[in-house]
Design a protein around this motif. Structure first.
Motif, short mmCIF file in Angstrom:
data_model
loop_
_atom_site.label_atom_id
_atom_site.label_comp_id
_atom_site.label_asym_id
_atom_site.label_seq_id
_atom_site.Cartn_x
_atom_site.Cartn_y
_atom_site.Cartn_z
N THR A 57 0.85 -1.06 -0.20
CA THR A 57 -0.06 0.09 -0.06
C THR A 57 1.01 1.16 -0.12
O THR A 57 2.12 1.25 0.53
CB THR A 57 -0.82 0.08 1.42
N GLY A 59 0.71 5.83 0.46
CA GLY A 59 -0.05 6.98 0.81
C GLY A 59 0.87 7.79 0.18
O GLY A 59 2.08 8.37 0.94
N THR A 60 0.63 8.89 -0.64
CA THR A 60 1.41 9.97 -1.23
C THR A 60 0.73 11.29 -1.58
O THR A 60 -0.48 11.35 -1.73
CB THR A 60 2.19 9.38 -2.49
N SER A 87 -3.44 2.10 -3.65
CA SER A 87 -3.39 3.24 -2.83
C SER A 87 -4.07 3.30 -1.71
O SER A 87 -5.21 2.60 -1.69
CB SER A 87 -3.95 4.58 -3.87
N LEU A 88 -3.79 3.89 -0.69
CA LEU A 88 -4.39 3.71 0.63
C LEU A 88 -6.02 4.15 0.70
O LEU A 88 -6.79 3.88 1.46
CB LEU A 88 -3.55 4.49 1.75
N ASP A 89 -6.30 5.32 -0.20
CA ASP A 89 -7.28 5.97 -0.38
C ASP A 89 -8.54 4.70 -1.04
O ASP A 89 -9.60 4.91 -1.15
CB ASP A 89 -7.57 7.16 -0.86
N SER A 104 3.73 -1.12 3.86
CA SER A 104 2.98 0.28 3.60
C SER A 104 4.04 1.36 3.31
O SER A 104 5.16 1.50 4.26
CB SER A 104 2.38 0.61 4.95
N ILE A 106 4.74 5.43 3.16
CA ILE A 106 3.82 6.37 3.58
C ILE A 106 4.72 7.75 3.64
O ILE A 106 5.74 7.57 4.38
CB ILE A 106 2.90 6.09 4.68
N ALA A 117 -4.59 11.06 1.13
CA ALA A 117 -5.04 9.72 0.46
C ALA A 117 -5.04 8.52 1.44
O ALA A 117 -5.67 7.59 1.51
CB ALA A 117 -4.29 9.54 -0.63
N ALA A 118 -4.29 8.96 2.68
CA ALA A 118 -3.92 8.00 3.53
C ALA A 118 -4.47 8.35 4.90
O ALA A 118 -4.87 7.44 5.99
CB ALA A 118 -2.55 7.86 4.07
N LYS A 119 -5.61 9.34 4.82
CA LYS A 119 -6.13 9.88 6.23
C LYS A 119 -7.22 8.62 6.55
O LYS A 119 -7.24 8.48 7.90
CB LYS A 119 -6.89 11.02 6.00
N TYR A 122 -5.30 5.83 8.32
CA TYR A 122 -4.65 6.33 9.43
C TYR A 122 -5.70 6.16 10.45
O TYR A 122 -5.37 5.82 11.30
CB TYR A 122 -4.03 7.49 9.31
#
Length: 566
Positions: A57, A59-60, A87-89, A104, A106, A117-119, A122
């Protein structure tokens, strides 16, 4: 099998290695192995990996995490591991308890926050009490050592996955802006662990692996132009700043990073208040610096974040409300116990964070120069007028002033091929990268069409780069220009209203392959623009709301909808 003399040498060298150094060495050896010619390597490595399935995964914000995830996946697949990249989203959160092997990658944004995108991911791992009893994982954290909370989002993800019961395949790796070699070494170690998962048991509680700062290329620039673009009577002050420097390397879409000094007057008042010896030096990051040098160019003293205020409260043993406050006011209201406490104060103060400004010039059109479009940030705190530290500093710089800066690459905000169309939405200083885009396409003879939506408060006083934009319209470089000046009529008109007004043509451009870019305020502007884009697709594409949302999502995945927002 090694000869006995070589084995003895290896044992002598590695006998003093820590666990983390041994991990590094294993990755280094794996990296050396990867350089063996393919035919030779194939004869050496014939064993199948013990792990069959791996999820990577990412997040960027800038695209570096995505790039690494894709590269890692290719290498994992090459040795026979079935690998999925997501992608984490887009990651399905319900899948997390089912994962056996997860990597992961990130980055960290702002005040130690994960990328947008990772919120969701998270928050999910922090706010839900589930268990990850099957999970074996590794986290690669990307960051910038110039910022106080270096790689904080990656640290948080690594620690939380462990708290939920996950087992580390490998310790967390934190990388600075020059991340490639450390990231590659980390991957080699991961692949080695996946070939022998039992080794992972020994690193379950391994400490964080940190990376020493490698530094950035610092340019020694000179201000050659600094003018206010707003006319008399404007509520704003927006400066066009031109800088020269040798051997400049940047691309349209990149940003310029600068670390602003603190105001000398504030520094002098703190020195006088604490009765500091200006000749005494203090240790700071392998340097010995005076109090004046530290307070002027190294430490954040203007707007202390709440976490620093809380530490100061503990230092002086007082109850201090959680608020943003300058160090000078803090020292006046809640004095240090004695002069010797200054060294303790240095331990809790954070470095001045770099400020990033979208570059508004093109290396092809403005050879040897780099341009900025800087709005002087003005706001009120406790009924007192304040200005942003860096914008106040930059907008006041006279010509011939020296300025140190670096280039912050933004691979996720790049122009498409020369024959492709672009749609640019940039109100206010959001026009900066689009001035770069248009100038670059003009200088390189790009044949794709260019459409700009620009907005500000008033036509007469706030039409930034008006003459240039009109000239580009006359020469045909700028195919379409739509402007929105919100305060020139009773009802406010913004760029998203102009987009909707021309929605049919905009949708046609998109279906014909155009890329759409947004630059400017993250909220509410970029949110409003994206919502309007969905409306346009729904209305003029004859789609349902879900279909329109998916259309816009596909634009993002195809790299045809990009944002540079702040």
């Amino acid at each position: 099998m090694l000869a006995s003399n070589k084995m003895k040498l290896v044992e002598e060298i590695t006998s003093t290695f820590t666990k983390e150094e041994l991990f590094w060495l294993s990755g280094y050896i794996a990296g050396k192995f990867s350089t063996i010619p393919q035919t030779q390597a194939e004869t050496v490595a014939t064993a199948k990996p013990s792990v069959n399935k791996l999820t990577i995964t990412y997040g960027t914000e800038s695209g570096n995490s995505k790039k690494l995830a894709s590269e890692f996946a290719a290498k994992a697949k090459k040795i026979g591991i079935n690998t999925k990249v997501v992608s984490l989203d887009q990651y399905r959160l319900n899948d997390l308890p089912k994962e056996e092997y997860l990597l992961s990658i990130i980055s960290t944004q702002g005040e130690g926050e994960p990328p947008a995108a990772a919120k969701k991911f998270y928050d999910h791992i922090h706010n839900n009490g589930f268990k990850l009893e099957k999970l074996k994982y590794g986290v690669l954290a990307l960051g910038d050592t110039s910022y106080p909370l270096f790689c904080k989002a990656g640290e948080d993800v690594d620690q939380q996955l462990n708290k939920l019961g996950g087992e580390r395949i490998i310790p967390l790796q934190k990388c600075d802006v020059d991340y490639e070699s450390d990231a590659d070494s980390w991957l080699q170690q991961v692949l080695q662990q996946l070939n022998n998962p039992a080794i992972g048991d020994s690193v379950q509680a391994a400490p964080v692996v940190t990376k020493k700062p490698t530094g950035k290329k610092i340019y020694d620039g000179t201000i050659i132009t600094n003018i206010n673009l707003n006319d008399t009577g404007s509520n704003k002050q927006t400066h066009h700043i031109e800088i020269t420097a040798d051997d400049l390397e940047y691309l349209p879409g990149d940003a310029l990073g600068v670390i602003p000094p603190n105001p000398q007057a504030v520094v002098d008042q703190i020195v006088q208040l604490l009765k500091l010896d200006t000749r005494q030096t203090f240790p700071y990051r392998d340097e010995q610096l005076t109090a004046v040098e530290l307070l002027k160019r190294k430490l954040n003293i203007i707007y202390l974040p709440e976490r620093v205020v809380a530490k100061y409260a503990s230092l002086v043993g007082q109850q201090i409300p959680a608020t943003k406050i300058g160090l000078l006011d803090l020292l006046r209201i809640y004095p240090l116990k004695d002069a010797n406490s200054f060294e303790d104060l240095l331990d809790i103060l954070e470095p001045i964070a770099p400020r990033l400004y979208s570059i508004s010039s093109s290396p092809e059109a403005h050879n040897g120069e780099i341009h900025l479009t800087v709005a002087r940030d003005s706001f009120t705190v406790n009924e007192e007028q304040k200005c942003g530290l860096c914008s106040d500093y930059l907008t006041a710089l006279p010509e011939e002033t020296k300025l140190d800066f670096y280039i912050h690459k933004n691979a996720q905000f790049r122009l498409p091929e020369n024959d492709k169309d672009v749609i640019m939405v940039g109100p206010g200083t959001g026009i900066a990268p689009f001035r770069s885009f248009i100038a670059h396409r003009d200088a390189t003879g790009a044949t794709g069409r260019n459409w700009l939506f620009f907005g500000d408060q008033h036509f007469v006083t706030d039409f930034l780069y008006q003459t240039e934009l009109q000239n580009w319209m006359e020469t045909g470089v700028l195919t379409r220009l739509n402007v929105a000046f919100s305060r020139d009529q009773q009802e406010k008109v913004y760029v998203q209203h102009k987009m909707m007004q021309h929605g049919s043509e905009l949708y046609q451009w998109l279906t014909n392959g155009a890329s759409l870019y947004i630059c400017g305020a993250k909220e509410p502007m970029s949110v409003d623009v994206e919502n309007t884009l969905v409306q346009i697709v729904e209305t003029f594409g004859n789609k349902s709301k879900d279909e329109a949302t998916q259309f816009v999502q596909q634009l993002k995945e195809d790299g045809r909808f990009m944002k540079d927002v702040y």
